[in-house]
Write a protein that holds these residues in place. Structure first.
Motif, short mmCIF file in Angstrom:
data_model
loop_
_atom_site.label_atom_id
_atom_site.label_comp_id
_atom_site.label_asym_id
_atom_site.label_seq_id
_atom_site.Cartn_x
_atom_site.Cartn_y
_atom_site.Cartn_z
N GLY A 169 -16.43 -10.53 34.86
CA GLY A 169 -17.29 -11.68 35.07
C GLY A 169 -18.23 -11.53 36.25
O GLY A 169 -18.62 -10.44 36.61
N THR A 170 -18.60 -12.67 36.84
CA THR A 170 -19.56 -12.69 37.93
C THR A 170 -18.94 -13.34 39.16
O THR A 170 -17.93 -14.02 39.07
N LYS A 171 -19.57 -13.10 40.29
CA LYS A 171 -19.15 -13.72 41.55
C LYS A 171 -20.35 -14.40 42.21
O LYS A 171 -21.49 -14.18 41.82
N VAL A 172 -20.08 -15.19 43.24
CA VAL A 172 -21.13 -15.86 44.00
C VAL A 172 -21.28 -15.15 45.34
O VAL A 172 -20.29 -14.79 45.98
N LEU A 173 -22.53 -14.92 45.73
CA LEU A 173 -22.80 -14.22 46.99
C LEU A 173 -22.39 -15.05 48.20
O LEU A 173 -22.37 -16.28 48.15
N SER A 174 -22.15 -14.37 49.31
CA SER A 174 -21.87 -15.05 50.56
C SER A 174 -23.15 -15.72 51.07
O SER A 174 -24.25 -15.43 50.60
N ALA A 175 -23.01 -16.61 52.03
CA ALA A 175 -24.15 -17.38 52.54
C ALA A 175 -25.21 -16.48 53.17
O ALA A 175 -26.41 -16.67 52.95
N LYS A 202 -25.54 -15.99 41.86
CA LYS A 202 -24.53 -15.26 41.11
C LYS A 202 -24.95 -13.80 40.98
O LYS A 202 -26.14 -13.50 40.89
N HIS A 203 -23.96 -12.91 40.97
CA HIS A 203 -24.26 -11.49 40.76
C HIS A 203 -23.14 -10.87 39.94
O HIS A 203 -22.02 -11.37 39.91
N GLY A 204 -23.47 -9.78 39.27
CA GLY A 204 -22.47 -9.05 38.50
C GLY A 204 -21.45 -8.42 39.43
O GLY A 204 -21.77 -8.04 40.55
N GLN A 205 -20.25 -8.30 38.93
CA GLN A 205 -19.16 -7.76 39.73
C GLN A 205 -19.38 -6.27 39.99
O GLN A 205 -19.80 -5.54 39.10
#
Length: 66
Positions: free
Chosen positions: A46-52, A23-26
């Motif tokens: 909110g937060t997002k999930v990084l790509s693979a 997870k990382h901050g937007q």
């Protein structure tokens, strides 16, 4: 074997989920909000999930985290 060092900047910016995703901050909310639409500002909460591919890089920076 010697211990591996973690990147201090990565420790402060990323968190791991239970399944090992990152997870990382937007991004895009520090300044210049006047030129962004209200809809865009709401989307950036909110937060997002990084790509693979980025997740692999961050896991290399934080060897004991996940």
């Amino acid at each position: 074997m010697p211990k591996l060092k973690t990147k201090s900047g990565a420790k402060k910016r990323f968190r791991f989920t239970a399944k090992g995703r990152v997870k990382h901050g937007q991004t895009g909310k520090r300044h210049g909000m006047i030129k962004r639409s209200n809809e865009q500002i709401r989307e950036l909460r909110g937060t997002k999930v990084l790509s693979a591919s980025d997740t692999q890089r961050v896991k290399r920076w934080m060897p004991y985290s996940g």
